[in-house]
Design a protein around this motif. Structure first.
Motif, PDB file in Angstrom:
ATOM      1  N   SER A 164       0.853  -1.180   0.000  1.00 37.79           N
ATOM      2  CA  SER A 164       0.000   0.000   0.000  1.00 37.79           C
ATOM      3  C   SER A 164       0.897   1.239   0.000  1.00 37.79           C
ATOM      4  O   SER A 164       2.068   1.164   0.402  1.00 37.79           O
ATOM      5  N   PRO A 165       0.377   2.387  -0.456  1.00 37.67           N
ATOM      6  CA  PRO A 165       1.187   3.613  -0.414  1.00 37.67           C
ATOM      7  C   PRO A 165       1.704   3.918   0.989  1.00 37.67           C
ATOM      8  O   PRO A 165       2.839   4.354   1.153  1.00 37.67           O
ATOM      9  N   GLU A 166       0.883   3.654   2.004  1.00 39.17           N
ATOM     10  CA  GLU A 166       1.306   3.933   3.384  1.00 39.17           C
ATOM     11  C   GLU A 166       2.483   3.048   3.791  1.00 39.17           C
ATOM     12  O   GLU A 166       3.426   3.509   4.435  1.00 39.17           O
ATOM     13  N   GLN A 167       2.417   1.765   3.413  1.00 43.07           N
ATOM     14  CA  GLN A 167       3.522   0.848   3.727  1.00 43.07           C
ATOM     15  C   GLN A 167       4.800   1.274   3.017  1.00 43.07           C
ATOM     16  O   GLN A 167       5.888   1.277   3.594  1.00 43.07           O
ATOM     17  N   ARG A 168       4.647   1.627   1.733  1.00 39.80           N
ATOM     18  CA  ARG A 168       5.821   2.039   0.955  1.00 39.80           C
ATOM     19  C   ARG A 168       6.418   3.325   1.521  1.00 39.80           C
ATOM     20  O   ARG A 168       7.639   3.468   1.631  1.00 39.80           O
ATOM     21  N   GLN A 169       5.556   4.255   1.888  1.00 39.48           N
ATOM     22  CA  GLN A 169       6.057   5.514   2.451  1.00 39.48           C
ATOM     23  C   GLN A 169       6.811   5.284   3.754  1.00 39.48           C
ATOM     24  O   GLN A 169       7.847   5.916   4.007  1.00 39.48           O
ATOM     25  N   VAL A 210       7.355   7.951  -6.549  1.00 39.18           N
ATOM     26  CA  VAL A 210       8.264   8.297  -5.462  1.00 39.18           C
ATOM     27  C   VAL A 210       8.072   9.748  -5.031  1.00 39.18           C
ATOM     28  O   VAL A 210       8.026  10.055  -3.836  1.00 39.18           O
ATOM     29  N   HIS A 211       7.948  10.638  -5.989  1.00 37.52           N
ATOM     30  CA  HIS A 211       7.771  12.053  -5.648  1.00 37.52           C
ATOM     31  C   HIS A 211       6.460  12.277  -4.888  1.00 37.52           C
ATOM     32  O   HIS A 211       6.410  13.109  -3.970  1.00 37.52           O
ATOM     33  N   ARG A 212       5.413  11.544  -5.247  1.00 39.04           N
ATOM     34  CA  ARG A 212       4.156  11.671  -4.494  1.00 39.04           C
ATOM     35  C   ARG A 212       4.354  11.182  -3.056  1.00 39.04           C
ATOM     36  O   ARG A 212       3.857  11.798  -2.108  1.00 39.04           O
ATOM     37  N   ASP A 213       5.081  10.072  -2.909  1.00 39.11           N
ATOM     38  CA  ASP A 213       5.369   9.563  -1.563  1.00 39.11           C
ATOM     39  C   ASP A 213       6.198  10.570  -0.769  1.00 39.11           C
ATOM     40  O   ASP A 213       5.939  10.807   0.416  1.00 39.11           O
ATOM     41  N   LEU A 214       7.185  11.155  -1.411  1.00 37.44           N
ATOM     42  CA  LEU A 214       8.049  12.109  -0.721  1.00 37.44           C
ATOM     43  C   LEU A 214       7.293  13.380  -0.349  1.00 37.44           C
ATOM     44  O   LEU A 214       7.563  13.984   0.694  1.00 37.44           O
TER      45      LEU A 214
END
Length: 262
Positions: free
Chosen positions: A11-16, A45-49
């Motif tokens: 999930s995006p949260e896990q990856r972040q 990656v930029h969205r996560d950052l």
């Protein structure tokens, strides 16, 4: 499932969270390195950052991301706990000589001052007040140490309780000694990036009979956005043996009382 499929299944949260862990461990990375590492696009990656920057965990720069502090950005507490660990231990061990049984002590949210806590077991009885949650956890396990938890609004970036309530709690007490760390020291002044932290540390100094500033050498000769207090406000500044001759000479030129932890 292949490793790449596993990466994409996060999930995006896990990856972040995993990106945050890597950046906090390594200090700085490029967006391309992170994209390759996690098997996603640079755009992802930029969205996560962007989200991690919004949370105050990291800060972005052109082409990458860092957990390192700047003049306006204080590092996440998870990064600060890992940085300069041996130097912080040496400074804390030296500082403990100014603690005696029966004293009341005030500790800030510094990862340097927290390194004093393991030494308190041999100096009981003590009364220790702090607004740093990790320090509260450690102090609560020490027999003979009375813990006073200073309340406020919990701030995950600092793992500490801050704000108006914290200031009022500090104002209501008087202590024998306050042990403080901060982000930068230059000339005759100590500095910090955040005005809310400046307000708390200034209030600490107001209620303490003796005031000690604990600084590892990476913070010497640096400035940050907000001027905290003149170094003359401290009874003693304690630095580690990594401090350069030039940095120590500047302290002497400015009549700063200091000691070097061996």
């Amino acid at each position: 499932m292949t490793e790449e499929q596993s990466d994409r299944a996060r999930s995006p949260e896990q990856r972040q969270q995993q990106i945050a862990d890597v950046v906090l461990e390594r200090g700085s990375l490029s967006a391309q390195e992170l994209a390759s590492m996690f098997g996603v696009s640079v755009m992802t990656v930029h969205r996560d950052l962007d989200e991690l920057e919004r949370q105050g965990v990291v800060r972005k720069f052109r082409g990458g991301v860092t957990a390192q502090p700047s003049g306006v950005f204080e590092s996440n507490v998870a990064f600060r706990r890992k940085a300069m660990r041996e130097q912080k231990k040496a400074i804390a061990k030296h500082a403990v000589q100014y603690v005696e049984p029966g004293m009341s002590i005030l500790l800030d949210d510094g990862t340097t001052t927290a390194e004093m806590i393991p030494h308190f077991a041999g100096l009981t009885p003590l009364r220790v007040a702090t607004f740093y949650l990790e320090a509260m956890r450690q102090l609560s396990e020490l027999r003979g140490v009375g813990l006073m938890a200073l309340g406020g609004d919990y701030d995950p970036l600092h793992d500490a309780f801050l704000g108006t309530t914290c200031l009022e709690c500090i104002e209501s007490i008087r202590v024998d000694a306050a042990f403080v760390s901060t982000s930068a020291l230059s000339g005759r002044y100590a500095f910090h990036q955040e005005d809310r932290i400046v307000a708390v540390k200034r209030k600490m100094l107001e209620v303490a009979e003796k005031r000690y500033l604990l600084m590892d050498h990476s913070k010497l000769g640096k400035v940050a956005l907000h001027r905290l207090v003149p170094l003359s406000e401290f009874d003693l500044v304690i630095v580690d043996s990594g401090a350069s001759g030039a940095d120590l000479a500047e302290l002497e030129r400015n009549d700063v009382r200091f000691e070097v932890a061996p």
